[in-house]
Design an enzyme around this catalytic site. Structure first.
Site, PDB file in Angstrom:
ATOM      1  N   HIS A 140       7.672 -26.835  -1.121  1.00  0.00           N
ATOM      2  CA  HIS A 140       6.831 -27.966  -1.800  1.00  0.00           C
ATOM      3  C   HIS A 140       5.904 -27.207  -2.698  1.00  0.00           C
ATOM      4  CE1 HIS A 140       9.146 -30.867   0.598  1.00  0.00           C
ATOM      5  NE2 HIS A 140       9.376 -29.965   1.335  1.00  0.00           N
ATOM      6  N   LYS A 194     -14.051   0.456  -3.851  1.00  0.00           N
ATOM      7  CA  LYS A 194     -15.123   0.848  -3.187  1.00  0.00           C
ATOM      8  C   LYS A 194     -16.344   1.471  -4.082  1.00  0.00           C
ATOM      9  CE  LYS A 194     -12.470   1.480   0.882  1.00  0.00           C
ATOM     10  NZ  LYS A 194     -11.872   2.255   1.912  1.00  0.00           N
ATOM     11  N   GLU A 248       0.718  -1.270   0.134  1.00  0.00           N
ATOM     12  CA  GLU A 248       0.027  -0.074  -0.044  1.00  0.00           C
ATOM     13  C   GLU A 248       0.972   1.182   0.063  1.00  0.00           C
ATOM     14  OE1 GLU A 248      -4.121  -0.614   1.838  1.00  0.00           O
ATOM     15  OE2 GLU A 248      -3.221   0.822   3.278  1.00  0.00           O
TER      16      GLU A 248
HETATM   17  O1  PA5 Z   1      -3.674   1.359   5.762  1.00  0.00           O
HETATM   18  C1  PA5 Z   1      -4.895   1.662   5.574  1.00  0.00           C
HETATM   19  O2  PA5 Z   1      -5.044   2.967   5.733  1.00  0.00           O
HETATM   20  C2  PA5 Z   1      -6.098   0.611   5.415  1.00  0.00           C
HETATM   21  O3  PA5 Z   1      -5.675  -0.663   5.404  1.00  0.00           O
HETATM   22  C3  PA5 Z   1      -7.224   0.882   6.529  1.00  0.00           C
HETATM   23  O4  PA5 Z   1      -6.565   0.642   7.700  1.00  0.00           O
HETATM   24  C4  PA5 Z   1      -8.359   0.062   6.363  1.00  0.00           C
HETATM   25  O5  PA5 Z   1      -8.679   0.258   5.043  1.00  0.00           O
HETATM   26  C5  PA5 Z   1      -9.347   0.312   7.291  1.00  0.00           C
HETATM   27  O6  PA5 Z   1      -9.617   1.461   7.517  1.00  0.00           O
HETATM   28  P1  PA5 Z   1     -10.431   2.276   8.722  1.00  0.00           P
HETATM   29  O7  PA5 Z   1      -9.600   2.031  10.006  1.00  0.00           O
HETATM   30  O8  PA5 Z   1     -10.838   3.640   8.343  1.00  0.00           O
HETATM   31  O9  PA5 Z   1     -11.727   1.301   8.704  1.00  0.00           O
END
Ligand code: PA5
Length: 440
Positions: free
Chosen positions: A303, A417, A282
């Site tokens: 394996h 989303k 990310e």
């Molecule tokens: O790293 C990130 O920003 C995402 O993985 C969020 O943590 C994830 O989408 C969850 O978001 P939230 O804590 O607002 O529910």
């Protein structure tokens, strides 16, 4: 600082030498400075830098511990609801520390990290006759997966124990002021913890997001924070191991190594790799750039994936997390009949064989043209996990800046989303709904 070693071998076979890596030191120095002085892109998301030494002070640790102790005393099971950065850190640390065949007390369960109907149905069946609590973790408070899970589990808990008692067994970890979860927590009187605006999800494990579930599971969050604090001190100046890691992976990437495989030889570290994959995926995968973070659990995956790694397209490199000492000792027994031919290792520990598999694999992969980085820790402990977490976080910031991206945003995760909301006909998405229907 306890044992923490980073060794780099075989960069040469990938067409780069140690000198090629060292040439990147000035770039890495600038990147480190950009992180520490908060002068780069995404600099409003650098709250994680000082979590172990400033933000998570002793008052906050005491509050986390006391809320955790209430759940520990009251509950047979605690469900942690969250996804991505609001889930993976706690899962990684708890799975690394717990007995693999016995639940912690209370048992820690996870929900809201998928939209599995069977998963949720089976979880609710499992909880039906248990006294359980909920930790709901969502910075935004509006993420679909945890919001669905929380709606279901909150109903279940309220049906079982009543609304007032359910509120005592529910803790919300969320934004300080905004969002649906904050309003609900205030209305219902849940205990709450704040996720600071300047701490992004994937960098939040050393905040209440990770610390509360880890404390509820019975693990030592002070030792975890101490390991992280010691690593923070070790990485505060140029010439540190996080820079070396960032320099090496960028040198390899620029030389065609597009995939990094995080390798462990201890099944307890499976979810640590899941956490690491989110952190790097990310943070770096943007602007059509970025090393693809993959992971294998060895020797299991030797394996299944071993053939590809040894002999497939030469675009990969490996980072091995090596754990020197195991918690337990299991000796391979002698067998008078020796039908399996294993008496040559009778009297040796299982870990000795595992270590030979690790060394043998590393050498085979080096021979096969897979550059190899090795990070050694003395044992799996709270302290060492804290070190590893902070090491990978700060290295990720440095590496992202060296790559030329903003390591602290995640614009790409919004696209699915938008489509999902359009397909679900969410109010406000009318135009997108019409457009997407036309594509089906
Ligand atoms: O790293 C990130 O920003 C995402 O993985 C969020 O943590 C994830 O989408 C969850 O978001 P939230 O804590 O607002 O529910």
């Amino acid at each position: 600082m306890e044992t923490f070693e980073l060794n780099i071998t075989n960069a040469a076979t990938a067409g780069i030498s140690l000198a090629d890596i060292e040439k990147l030191q000035p770039e890495a120095d600038r990147a480190l400075q950009t992180v520490l002085e908060a002068t780069g892109a995404g600099n409003d998301f650098l709250g994680w830098v000082n979590l172990p030494t400033e933000t998570i002070n002793s008052d906050l640790v005491n509050k986390i511990t006391s809320v955790a102790n209430v759940l520990r005393a009251e509950c047979q099971a605690v469900v942690c609801i969250g996804i991505g950065g609001s889930y993976l850190g706690a899962k990684a640390v708890i799975e690394a520390l717990k007995n693999q065949f016995a639940p912690t007390t209370p048992e820690i369960l996870f929900a809201g990290h998928n939209i599995g109907e069977d998963y949720l149905a089976e979880l609710m069946d499992y909880l039906a006759d248990k006294r359980f609590g909920i930790i709901v973790i969502s910075k935004s408070g509006t993420t679909t997966e945890p919001a669905i899970a929380f709606r279901l589990l909150r109903n279940l808990l309220e049906q079982k124990v009543g609304r007032e008692e359910a509120a005592k067994l529910t803790v919300a970890v969320t934004d300080a002021k905004r969002g649906a979860l904050r309003s609900l927590a205030t209305d219902e009187g849940y205990a709450t913890f704040v996720i600071d605006d300047n701490v992004g999800g994937r960098f939040s494990v050393l905040s209440p997001v990770g610390l509360l579930p880890i404390a509820v599971a019975g693990f030592n969050i002070r030792a975890l924070l101490q390991g992280a604090a010691d690593m923070q001190a070790a990485c505060a100046k140029p010439g540190n191991p996080a820079q070396l890691y960032a320099m090496t992976r960028n040198a390899l990437y620029r030389n065609g190594k597009k995939t990094e495989i995080l390798v462990n030889y201890n099944p307890k570290l499976h979810f640590f790799a899941e956490w690491w994959k989110q952190l790097y995926g990310e943070s770096e995968g943007k602007d059509h750039k970025g090393i693809f973070p993959a992971a294998v659990d060895n020797s299991t995956d030797l394996h299944s994936m071993g053939q590809w790694i040894q002999d497939g397209e030469r675009t990969i490199f490996e980072t091995v997390i090596s754990v020197e000492q195991q918690q337990r000792s299991v000796i391979i027994p002698n067998d008078p009949q020796n039908l399996d031919g294993l008496n040559f290792i009778a009297g040796k520990s299982v870990d000795h064989v595992n270590k030979m598999a690790e060394i043998g694999t590393r050498l085979a992969h080096i021979d096969g043209g897979v550059p190899n980085l090795r990070i050694a820790i003395s044992e799996i402990s709270e302290y060492n996990l804290g070190q590893l977490i902070y090491f990978f976080e700060i290295a990720c910031g440095i590496s992202g800046y060296m790559l030329g991206v903003n390591p602290f945003n995640q614009p790409g995760v919004e696209d699915y989303k938008r489509n999902m909301f359009a397909l679900l006909a969410k109010p406000g998405y009318e135009a997108e709904t019409a457009a997407i229907q036309g594509r089906l």
